[in-house]
Design a protein around this motif. Structure first.
Motif, PDB file in Angstrom:
ATOM      1  N   SER A 189     -63.858 -85.880 -25.503  1.00  0.00           N
ATOM      2  CA  SER A 189     -63.285 -85.610 -24.184  1.00  0.00           C
ATOM      3  C   SER A 189     -64.298 -84.852 -23.332  1.00  0.00           C
ATOM      4  O   SER A 189     -65.251 -84.260 -23.842  1.00  0.00           O
ATOM      5  CB  SER A 189     -62.005 -84.777 -24.316  1.00  0.00           C
ATOM      6  OG  SER A 189     -62.332 -83.455 -24.756  1.00  0.00           O
ATOM      7  N   TYR A 190     -64.058 -84.866 -22.030  1.00  0.00           N
ATOM      8  CA  TYR A 190     -64.914 -84.111 -21.121  1.00  0.00           C
ATOM      9  C   TYR A 190     -64.869 -82.629 -21.476  1.00  0.00           C
ATOM     10  O   TYR A 190     -65.891 -81.947 -21.468  1.00  0.00           O
ATOM     11  CB  TYR A 190     -64.472 -84.336 -19.666  1.00  0.00           C
ATOM     12  CG  TYR A 190     -64.609 -85.777 -19.233  1.00  0.00           C
ATOM     13  CD1 TYR A 190     -65.839 -86.277 -18.830  1.00  0.00           C
ATOM     14  CD2 TYR A 190     -63.516 -86.642 -19.248  1.00  0.00           C
ATOM     15  CE1 TYR A 190     -65.980 -87.607 -18.446  1.00  0.00           C
ATOM     16  CE2 TYR A 190     -63.646 -87.964 -18.868  1.00  0.00           C
ATOM     17  CZ  TYR A 190     -64.875 -88.441 -18.466  1.00  0.00           C
ATOM     18  OH  TYR A 190     -65.017 -89.755 -18.098  1.00  0.00           O
ATOM     19  N   GLY A 191     -63.684 -82.127 -21.804  1.00  0.00           N
ATOM     20  CA  GLY A 191     -63.538 -80.722 -22.180  1.00  0.00           C
ATOM     21  C   GLY A 191     -64.307 -80.377 -23.444  1.00  0.00           C
ATOM     22  O   GLY A 191     -64.951 -79.318 -23.517  1.00  0.00           O
ATOM     23  N   ALA A 192     -64.258 -81.255 -24.442  1.00  0.00           N
ATOM     24  CA  ALA A 192     -64.997 -81.010 -25.682  1.00  0.00           C
ATOM     25  C   ALA A 192     -66.499 -81.010 -25.417  1.00  0.00           C
ATOM     26  O   ALA A 192     -67.235 -80.194 -25.995  1.00  0.00           O
ATOM     27  CB  ALA A 192     -64.632 -82.056 -26.734  1.00  0.00           C
ATOM     28  N   LEU A 193     -66.966 -81.890 -24.548  1.00  0.00           N
ATOM     29  CA  LEU A 193     -68.384 -81.888 -24.181  1.00  0.00           C
ATOM     30  C   LEU A 193     -68.757 -80.589 -23.477  1.00  0.00           C
ATOM     31  O   LEU A 193     -69.832 -80.024 -23.726  1.00  0.00           O
ATOM     32  CB  LEU A 193     -68.718 -83.067 -23.269  1.00  0.00           C
ATOM     33  CG  LEU A 193     -68.922 -84.425 -23.921  1.00  0.00           C
ATOM     34  CD1 LEU A 193     -69.127 -85.495 -22.851  1.00  0.00           C
ATOM     35  CD2 LEU A 193     -70.100 -84.407 -24.876  1.00  0.00           C
ATOM     36  N   ALA A 194     -67.863 -80.092 -22.608  1.00  0.00           N
ATOM     37  CA  ALA A 194     -68.122 -78.839 -21.896  1.00  0.00           C
ATOM     38  C   ALA A 194     -68.300 -77.691 -22.883  1.00  0.00           C
ATOM     39  O   ALA A 194     -69.223 -76.877 -22.750  1.00  0.00           O
ATOM     40  CB  ALA A 194     -66.993 -78.550 -20.909  1.00  0.00           C
ATOM     41  N   VAL A 195     -67.446 -77.630 -23.877  1.00  0.00           N
ATOM     42  CA  VAL A 195     -67.561 -76.590 -24.907  1.00  0.00           C
ATOM     43  C   VAL A 195     -68.863 -76.765 -25.687  1.00  0.00           C
ATOM     44  O   VAL A 195     -69.595 -75.800 -25.947  1.00  0.00           O
ATOM     45  CB  VAL A 195     -66.333 -76.611 -25.845  1.00  0.00           C
ATOM     46  CG1 VAL A 195     -66.550 -75.723 -27.061  1.00  0.00           C
ATOM     47  CG2 VAL A 195     -65.085 -76.191 -25.083  1.00  0.00           C
ATOM     48  N   ALA A 196     -69.187 -78.001 -26.033  1.00  0.00           N
ATOM     49  CA  ALA A 196     -70.387 -78.282 -26.840  1.00  0.00           C
ATOM     50  C   ALA A 196     -71.675 -77.868 -26.130  1.00  0.00           C
ATOM     51  O   ALA A 196     -72.646 -77.497 -26.795  1.00  0.00           O
ATOM     52  CB  ALA A 196     -70.440 -79.758 -27.220  1.00  0.00           C
ATOM     53  N   VAL A 197     -71.701 -77.940 -24.813  1.00  0.00           N
ATOM     54  CA  VAL A 197     -72.915 -77.544 -24.086  1.00  0.00           C
ATOM     55  C   VAL A 197     -72.831 -76.100 -23.575  1.00  0.00           C
ATOM     56  O   VAL A 197     -73.678 -75.677 -22.797  1.00  0.00           O
ATOM     57  CB  VAL A 197     -73.255 -78.509 -22.916  1.00  0.00           C
ATOM     58  CG1 VAL A 197     -73.514 -79.913 -23.427  1.00  0.00           C
ATOM     59  CG2 VAL A 197     -72.191 -78.491 -21.834  1.00  0.00           C
ATOM     60  N   GLY A 198     -71.807 -75.371 -24.016  1.00  0.00           N
ATOM     61  CA  GLY A 198     -71.690 -73.966 -23.648  1.00  0.00           C
ATOM     62  C   GLY A 198     -71.182 -73.717 -22.250  1.00  0.00           C
ATOM     63  O   GLY A 198     -71.423 -72.649 -21.684  1.00  0.00           O
ATOM     64  N   ARG A 199     -70.452 -74.679 -21.692  1.00  0.00           N
ATOM     65  CA  ARG A 199     -69.910 -74.530 -20.340  1.00  0.00           C
ATOM     66  C   ARG A 199     -68.420 -74.865 -20.320  1.00  0.00           C
ATOM     67  O   ARG A 199     -67.988 -75.765 -19.594  1.00  0.00           O
ATOM     68  CB  ARG A 199     -70.657 -75.455 -19.373  1.00  0.00           C
ATOM     69  CG  ARG A 199     -72.140 -75.193 -19.210  1.00  0.00           C
ATOM     70  CD  ARG A 199     -72.499 -74.274 -18.062  1.00  0.00           C
ATOM     71  NE  ARG A 199     -71.967 -74.676 -16.783  1.00  0.00           N
ATOM     72  CZ  ARG A 199     -72.601 -75.428 -15.892  1.00  0.00           C
ATOM     73  NH1 ARG A 199     -73.811 -75.898 -16.159  1.00  0.00           N
ATOM     74  NH2 ARG A 199     -72.041 -75.722 -14.746  1.00  0.00           N
ATOM     75  N   PRO A 200     -67.604 -74.157 -21.140  1.00  0.00           N
ATOM     76  CA  PRO A 200     -66.176 -74.468 -21.153  1.00  0.00           C
ATOM     77  C   PRO A 200     -65.587 -74.353 -19.741  1.00  0.00           C
ATOM     78  O   PRO A 200     -65.997 -73.510 -18.960  1.00  0.00           O
ATOM     79  CB  PRO A 200     -65.574 -73.433 -22.096  1.00  0.00           C
ATOM     80  CG  PRO A 200     -66.620 -72.412 -22.336  1.00  0.00           C
ATOM     81  CD  PRO A 200     -67.941 -73.018 -21.961  1.00  0.00           C
TER      82      PRO A 200
END
Length: 163
Positions: free
Chosen positions: A96-107
């Motif tokens: 998900s877009y949200g999971a990607l945001a967390v993975a790159v350190g930008r929740p």
């Protein structure tokens, strides 16, 4: 000066255009409304693009589930971080877009993630079609004819999504 090469192929989602240099694929475009970005230019392929073309044909035939083609992606450090996460997704996997945001350190930056995903210069090879909304819905796709193209790619990889 770097040499620029170009080749095209037919696919179930329309014509595809590959652009590259001496060592890597630098862009992949999917036909939109019957047109490709470099339709007015003649094909001039090389070994890298020939290999990419062959691997894409195998992908569409269902006999290839991973690409081992060198790619060079021009983008911001943030885009590069997002695309590196997309590199980790395999055939049939979604995020998900949200999971990607967390993975790159930008929740909490799902919109910025969406923009970076949409700017991926080598779709299919780097599976941006594998990104869905947190609830599994399809929210858009910048390649080809948009959502119909994404639907085909998801179905091809047997990735489930919410209607």
């Amino acid at each position: 000066m770097t040499n620029v090469f170009l080749t095209r192929l037919e696919s179930p989602i329309g014509r595809i255009e590959l652009v590259g240099d001496d060592v890597a694929v630098t862009s992949l475009s999917i036909e939109r409304d019957g047109a490709l970005p470099h339709d007015d230019e003649p094909e001039r392929s090389n070994a890298v693009l020939d290999r990419a073309r062959e691997q894409l044909l195998e992908y569409f035939a269902g006999s290839r589930v991973a690409f081992d083609i060198p790619v060079r992606r021009a983008g911001t450090p943030f885009q590069q971080a997002v695309w590196s996460q997309l590199d980790r997704l395999g055939w049939g996997e979604a995020t998900s877009y949200g999971a990607l945001a967390v993975a790159v350190g930008r929740p909490g930056s799902a919109r910025a993630i969406g923009a970076a995903v949409g700017a991926n210069p080598v779709p299919i090879i780097v599976g941006c079609h594998r990104v869905l909304a947190a609830d599994g819905r399809i929210t858009g796709y910048s390649g080809g004819n948009g959502i119909p193209t994404k639907l085909w790619l998801l179905g091809h990889e047997r990735i489930g999504f919410a209607a």
